[in-house]
Design a protein around this motif. Structure first.
Motif, PDB file in Angstrom:
ATOM      1  N   UNK A 195      27.569   7.082-137.622  1.00  0.00           N
ATOM      2  CA  UNK A 195      27.553   5.623-137.661  1.00  0.00           C
ATOM      3  C   UNK A 195      28.937   5.109-137.259  1.00  0.00           C
ATOM      4  N   UNK A 196      28.998   4.461-136.119  1.00  0.00           N
ATOM      5  CA  UNK A 196      30.276   3.986-135.612  1.00  0.00           C
ATOM      6  C   UNK A 196      30.095   2.665-134.885  1.00  0.00           C
ATOM      7  N   UNK A 197      31.199   2.018-134.565  1.00  0.00           N
ATOM      8  CA  UNK A 197      31.173   0.681-133.973  1.00  0.00           C
ATOM      9  C   UNK A 197      30.568   0.696-132.565  1.00  0.00           C
ATOM     10  N   UNK A 198      29.644  -0.239-132.319  1.00  0.00           N
ATOM     11  CA  UNK A 198      29.070  -0.375-130.985  1.00  0.00           C
ATOM     12  C   UNK A 198      30.020  -1.109-130.048  1.00  0.00           C
ATOM     13  N   UNK A 199      30.868  -1.956-130.607  1.00  0.00           N
ATOM     14  CA  UNK A 199      31.803  -2.726-129.784  1.00  0.00           C
ATOM     15  C   UNK A 199      32.708  -1.777-128.987  1.00  0.00           C
ATOM     16  N   UNK A 200      33.210  -0.739-129.638  1.00  0.00           N
ATOM     17  CA  UNK A 200      34.097   0.211-128.952  1.00  0.00           C
ATOM     18  C   UNK A 200      33.332   0.994-127.885  1.00  0.00           C
ATOM     19  N   UNK A 201      32.082   1.347-128.174  1.00  0.00           N
ATOM     20  CA  UNK A 201      31.276   2.088-127.207  1.00  0.00           C
ATOM     21  C   UNK A 201      31.001   1.240-125.971  1.00  0.00           C
ATOM     22  N   UNK A 202      30.666  -0.036-126.186  1.00  0.00           N
ATOM     23  CA  UNK A 202      30.402  -0.941-125.058  1.00  0.00           C
ATOM     24  C   UNK A 202      31.670  -1.151-124.239  1.00  0.00           C
ATOM     25  N   UNK A 203      32.816  -1.273-124.920  1.00  0.00           N
ATOM     26  CA  UNK A 203      34.087  -1.437-124.205  1.00  0.00           C
ATOM     27  C   UNK A 203      34.372  -0.232-123.320  1.00  0.00           C
ATOM     28  N   UNK A 204      34.066   0.948-123.841  1.00  0.00           N
ATOM     29  CA  UNK A 204      34.256   2.169-123.054  1.00  0.00           C
ATOM     30  C   UNK A 204      33.343   2.186-121.833  1.00  0.00           C
ATOM     31  N   UNK A 205      32.110   1.712-121.985  1.00  0.00           N
ATOM     32  CA  UNK A 205      31.179   1.661-120.853  1.00  0.00           C
ATOM     33  C   UNK A 205      31.636   0.639-119.817  1.00  0.00           C
ATOM     34  N   UNK A 236      28.512   9.947-125.218  1.00  0.00           N
ATOM     35  CA  UNK A 236      27.311  10.016-124.395  1.00  0.00           C
ATOM     36  C   UNK A 236      26.610   8.668-124.294  1.00  0.00           C
ATOM     37  N   UNK A 237      26.651   7.872-125.360  1.00  0.00           N
ATOM     38  CA  UNK A 237      26.037   6.541-125.293  1.00  0.00           C
ATOM     39  C   UNK A 237      26.801   5.647-124.325  1.00  0.00           C
ATOM     40  N   UNK A 238      28.133   5.757-124.313  1.00  0.00           N
ATOM     41  CA  UNK A 238      28.927   5.010-123.331  1.00  0.00           C
ATOM     42  C   UNK A 238      28.552   5.436-121.914  1.00  0.00           C
ATOM     43  N   UNK A 239      28.255   6.722-121.736  1.00  0.00           N
ATOM     44  CA  UNK A 239      27.807   7.217-120.428  1.00  0.00           C
ATOM     45  C   UNK A 239      26.491   6.558-120.030  1.00  0.00           C
ATOM     46  N   UNK A 240      25.546   6.486-120.986  1.00  0.00           N
ATOM     47  CA  UNK A 240      24.236   5.885-120.702  1.00  0.00           C
ATOM     48  C   UNK A 240      24.378   4.400-120.383  1.00  0.00           C
ATOM     49  N   UNK A 241      25.098   3.668-121.222  1.00  0.00           N
ATOM     50  CA  UNK A 241      25.298   2.233-120.977  1.00  0.00           C
ATOM     51  C   UNK A 241      26.054   2.009-119.676  1.00  0.00           C
ATOM     52  N   UNK A 242      27.009   2.896-119.383  1.00  0.00           N
ATOM     53  CA  UNK A 242      27.750   2.781-118.128  1.00  0.00           C
ATOM     54  C   UNK A 242      26.845   2.933-116.917  1.00  0.00           C
ATOM     55  N   UNK A 304      21.914   7.959-105.884  1.00  0.00           N
ATOM     56  CA  UNK A 304      21.026   9.108-105.734  1.00  0.00           C
ATOM     57  C   UNK A 304      19.813   9.019-106.653  1.00  0.00           C
ATOM     58  N   UNK A 305      19.726   7.979-107.464  1.00  0.00           N
ATOM     59  CA  UNK A 305      18.564   7.818-108.328  1.00  0.00           C
ATOM     60  C   UNK A 305      18.581   8.652-109.583  1.00  0.00           C
ATOM     61  N   UNK A 306      19.776   8.949-110.110  1.00  0.00           N
ATOM     62  CA  UNK A 306      19.874   9.746-111.334  1.00  0.00           C
ATOM     63  C   UNK A 306      20.421   8.953-112.518  1.00  0.00           C
ATOM     64  N   UNK A 307      21.042   7.808-112.266  1.00  0.00           N
ATOM     65  CA  UNK A 307      21.719   7.066-113.338  1.00  0.00           C
ATOM     66  C   UNK A 307      20.798   6.657-114.472  1.00  0.00           C
ATOM     67  N   UNK A 308      19.691   5.997-114.151  1.00  0.00           N
ATOM     68  CA  UNK A 308      18.778   5.526-115.190  1.00  0.00           C
ATOM     69  C   UNK A 308      18.036   6.687-115.837  1.00  0.00           C
ATOM     70  N   UNK A 309      17.758   7.728-115.045  1.00  0.00           N
ATOM     71  CA  UNK A 309      17.123   8.923-115.627  1.00  0.00           C
ATOM     72  C   UNK A 309      18.029   9.530-116.696  1.00  0.00           C
ATOM     73  N   UNK A 310      19.311   9.684-116.383  1.00  0.00           N
ATOM     74  CA  UNK A 310      20.258  10.239-117.350  1.00  0.00           C
ATOM     75  C   UNK A 310      20.394   9.328-118.570  1.00  0.00           C
ATOM     76  N   UNK A 311      20.411   8.014-118.324  1.00  0.00           N
ATOM     77  CA  UNK A 311      20.529   7.061-119.434  1.00  0.00           C
ATOM     78  C   UNK A 311      19.365   7.222-120.410  1.00  0.00           C
ATOM     79  N   UNK A 312      18.150   7.307-119.881  1.00  0.00           N
ATOM     80  CA  UNK A 312      16.985   7.458-120.759  1.00  0.00           C
ATOM     81  C   UNK A 312      17.032   8.783-121.521  1.00  0.00           C
TER      82      UNK A 312
END
Length: 340
Positions: A195-205, A236-242, A304-312
């Motif tokens: 359980x950690x701050x979402x604000x920091x994760x979004x900032x990283x993305x 990894x969540x920052x990667x997905x949001x990014x 290349x069509x991998x970004x959203x696949x990786x995010x999901x």
């Protein structure tokens, strides 16, 4: 060898029975003087022997029928068809053994089906990778041939080198994406969910897309309280949001806007990423998360069509999920749901 031993054992049992019957006759003949009693005892003994013989024949017949039924069941399963004489609701030994054989057959069938599916996925993956690598490699070979065989001006040579650098960057992005995809699909990465701050994760993305958004003069806005937390792996969540944000920047025209809003719910925390881009036709919304899928309208853009696949994949492995709503020509909203 087994049949010979079985035959020897059967003859030994018959010999022992004959010896015992002879001993019984001798005892009767010596110790029982009355003729009528002798006849009665001999008749009883003969009846018992006959009954035993008939019972053994019946048992052998039952055993043979049992073996034949199991053989027919195995033949049907080998031929990959359902046994015709299988009655699962009968309370018999044959039905119980057939039931276990059916369970084993179902497990083996599922294993074969999964093996065929994995083989097909690997073939499709190899085909997709070959297709994705072929274009930048062909461009690099073409530009390298031009540079080697033509006397170009310094400006033209620099232009070609810049183009080749772009193709190399595309190959590098493709390989990095494939490595991430491989780690996700094979489970060789470790998620550290806390359980950690979402604000920091979004900032990283946002750090990954900020420069490109400024070049296109796209306005980025965030509505997220510093106190909002969720159970997730920050990296990894920052990667997905990014990846979602990268798509938004890529397909939003210059001067557009991208808004990120966070809403805590009872069981999930919802992160909406809304852009004013080209949008997605409704019939294609379920395909955007497929590996290597790209719409015809997006063919002119790099990717290349991998970004959203990786995010999901990343969000799903954290017991969350991601959805999309879009109106063609007006914009798209990707909603990411993380456990609260």
């Amino acid at each position: 060898m087994g049949q010979r031993a079985d035959s020897v054992m059967r003859w030994c049992v018959l010999a022992a029975a004959a010896v015992m019957f002879g001993c019984f006759l001798y005892v009767v003949w010596i110790w029982v003087p009355q003729a009528d009693i002798r006849v009665a005892l001999l008749g009883l003994c003969g009846g018992l022997c006959l009954t035993g013989f008939l019972w053994s024949l019946w048992q052998r017949r039952q055993l043979c029928r049992f073996a034949d039924e199991l053989c027919r069941t195995l033949d049907d399963l080998i031929a990959e068809r359902k046994p015709q004489d299988y009655f699962p609701y009968e309370d018999t030994l044959t039905a119980k053994i057939q039931g276990k054989l059916m369970q084993y057959y179902d497990l083996m069938s599922e294993g074969r089906r999964q093996s065929r599916q994995d083989k097909q996925i690997i073939q499709e993956l190899v085909s997709d990778i070959s297709h994705q690598v072929k274009t930048p490699m062909a461009n690099l070979q073409m530009f390298m041939g031009i540079l080697q065989s033509h006397d170009l001006s310094a400006g033209k040579r620099r232009e070609f080198m810049d183009t080749m650098s772009g193709q190399i960057n595309k190959l590098d992005f493709l390989l990095q994406s494939l490595i991430k995809m491989s780690r996700l699909e094979t489970g060789t990465f470790a998620l550290h969910i806390e359980r950690t701050s979402l604000y920091d994760t979004i900032a990283q993305a946002l750090n990954a897309v900020w420069a490109r958004a400024e070049v296109k003069q796209i306005q980025l806005s965030v509505e997220c309280d510093n106190s909002i937390t969720a159970r997730h792996d920050a990296r990894w969540t920052a990667e997905a949001l990014g990846n979602v944000l990268d798509n938004a920047v890529k397909y939003t025209p210059a001067g557009g806007s991208i808004r990120i809003s966070v809403r805590p719910w009872q069981f999930y925390t919802r992160v909406d990423i809304t852009d004013t881009g080209m949008g997605i036709p409704e019939e294609q919304c379920n395909q955007v998360f497929k590996r290597f899928w790209r719409s015809e309208a997006a063919a002119a853009q790099e990717g290349v069509g991998l970004g959203l696949y990786l995010a999901q994949e990343i969000i799903t492995r954290q017991r969350g999920y991601i959805s999309v709503k879009s109106v063609a020509g007006e914009g798209t909203t990707f909603s990411v749901y993380l456990l609260t």
